[in-house]
Write a protein that holds these residues in place. Structure first.
Motif, short mmCIF file in Angstrom:
data_model
loop_
_atom_site.label_atom_id
_atom_site.label_comp_id
_atom_site.label_asym_id
_atom_site.label_seq_id
_atom_site.Cartn_x
_atom_site.Cartn_y
_atom_site.Cartn_z
N UNK A 1 0.83 -1.20 0.00
CA UNK A 1 0.00 0.00 0.00
C UNK A 1 0.87 1.26 0.00
N UNK A 2 1.91 1.27 0.82
CA UNK A 2 2.82 2.42 0.86
C UNK A 2 3.50 2.62 -0.50
N UNK A 3 3.90 1.53 -1.13
CA UNK A 3 4.52 1.64 -2.45
C UNK A 3 3.52 2.12 -3.50
N UNK A 4 2.27 1.69 -3.38
CA UNK A 4 1.24 2.17 -4.31
C UNK A 4 0.99 3.67 -4.12
N UNK A 5 1.12 4.15 -2.90
CA UNK A 5 1.02 5.60 -2.66
C UNK A 5 2.16 6.32 -3.36
N UNK A 6 3.36 5.75 -3.34
CA UNK A 6 4.49 6.35 -4.05
C UNK A 6 4.24 6.38 -5.56
N UNK A 7 3.64 5.35 -6.09
CA UNK A 7 3.29 5.34 -7.52
C UNK A 7 2.32 6.47 -7.83
N UNK A 8 1.33 6.65 -6.96
CA UNK A 8 0.37 7.74 -7.18
C UNK A 8 1.05 9.10 -7.06
N UNK A 9 2.04 9.22 -6.18
CA UNK A 9 2.80 10.47 -6.08
C UNK A 9 3.55 10.74 -7.37
N UNK A 10 4.11 9.69 -7.97
CA UNK A 10 4.79 9.85 -9.26
C UNK A 10 3.81 10.29 -10.33
N UNK A 11 2.62 9.73 -10.33
CA UNK A 11 1.60 10.18 -11.28
C UNK A 11 1.25 11.65 -11.04
N UNK A 12 1.10 12.03 -9.78
CA UNK A 12 0.73 13.41 -9.46
C UNK A 12 1.80 14.40 -9.92
N UNK A 13 3.06 14.05 -9.69
CA UNK A 13 4.15 14.94 -10.12
C UNK A 13 4.14 15.07 -11.64
N UNK A 14 3.93 13.98 -12.34
CA UNK A 14 3.88 14.02 -13.80
C UNK A 14 2.68 14.81 -14.28
N UNK A 15 1.54 14.63 -13.63
CA UNK A 15 0.33 15.35 -14.03
C UNK A 15 0.48 16.85 -13.82
N UNK A 16 1.16 17.24 -12.75
CA UNK A 16 1.31 18.66 -12.44
C UNK A 16 2.44 19.33 -13.21
N UNK A 17 3.22 18.56 -13.96
CA UNK A 17 4.31 19.13 -14.75
C UNK A 17 3.73 19.69 -16.05
N UNK A 18 3.91 20.99 -16.29
CA UNK A 18 3.39 21.55 -17.53
C UNK A 18 4.27 21.14 -18.72
N UNK A 19 3.65 20.85 -19.83
CA UNK A 19 4.33 20.50 -21.08
C UNK A 19 5.39 19.41 -20.88
N UNK A 20 4.91 18.20 -20.78
CA UNK A 20 5.80 17.06 -20.55
C UNK A 20 6.71 16.82 -21.75
N UNK A 21 7.96 16.56 -21.48
CA UNK A 21 8.90 16.16 -22.52
C UNK A 21 8.99 14.64 -22.55
N UNK A 22 9.55 14.11 -23.61
CA UNK A 22 9.70 12.66 -23.73
C UNK A 22 10.59 12.11 -22.61
N UNK A 23 11.60 12.87 -22.23
CA UNK A 23 12.50 12.43 -21.16
C UNK A 23 11.75 12.36 -19.82
N UNK A 24 10.87 13.31 -19.55
CA UNK A 24 10.10 13.28 -18.30
C UNK A 24 9.12 12.12 -18.28
N UNK A 25 8.54 11.80 -19.42
CA UNK A 25 7.62 10.67 -19.50
C UNK A 25 8.36 9.37 -19.26
#
Length: 154
Positions: free
Chosen positions: A83-107
């Motif tokens: 569960x804690x690791x799944x929370x970390x995955x969701x944090x990674x999703x949140x950081x990616x979602x909040x990043x404006x104009x994603x580059x291929x390297x960020x993806x």
């Protein structure tokens, strides 16, 4: 397929087989959650929202819900780790979602981070099975009653 993808697939298959045959009902539920998520993600991996993998985020949110449910209902420690690791995955999703104009390297970095955390989820499931074996608990496969139940005539 990259070497890491091959490693991830082989590790997953070995741990899933081990957890299904030597684990208890909690470990089997964990395998079911992960296998269902894998099958659904095969179809949903192509759904994007401006470079953000929205379908994968929803699937990972369901994994988080499944492991959270297991952690609250069962007495196994590995469910808390998953569960804690799944929370970390969701944090990674949140950081990616909040990043404006994603580059291929960020993806690519987002996917790599989530895969690395996924390996830790698989290893926590394996550690749960090993801990069950070390405690001398019988696997669910030995506890199963495969004989048909007879009904009593009254």
């Amino acid at each position: 397929m990259t070497p890491f993808q091959t490693f991830y697939l082989v590790l997953s298959l070995v741990v899933f087989a081990l957890a299904w045959t030597r684990g208890g009902h909690t470990e089997r539920a964990g395998v079911a959650i992960l296998v269902c998520a894998y099958v659904v993600s095969l179809v949903a991996q192509f759904i994007h929202l401006n470079g953000f993998r929205i379908a994968e985020a929803i699937i990972d949110l369901m994994i988080l819900g499944g492991f959270c449910w297991l952690a609250l209902r069962r007495d196994r420690w590995w469910t808390l780790a998953a569960t804690a690791l799944a929370v970390l995955v969701m944090a990674a999703h949140a950081v990616t979602f909040l990043t404006p104009e994603l580059t291929a390297q960020q993806i690519r970095a987002d996917v790599a981070a989530r895969w690395g955390i996924g390996v830790l989820v698989i290893l926590s499931l394996a550690a749960g099975v090993v801990e069950r074996w070390m405690a001398g608990e019988a696997p669910a496969s030995r506890l199963a009653d495969w004989k048909p139940r007879r009904t009593r005539a009254t």
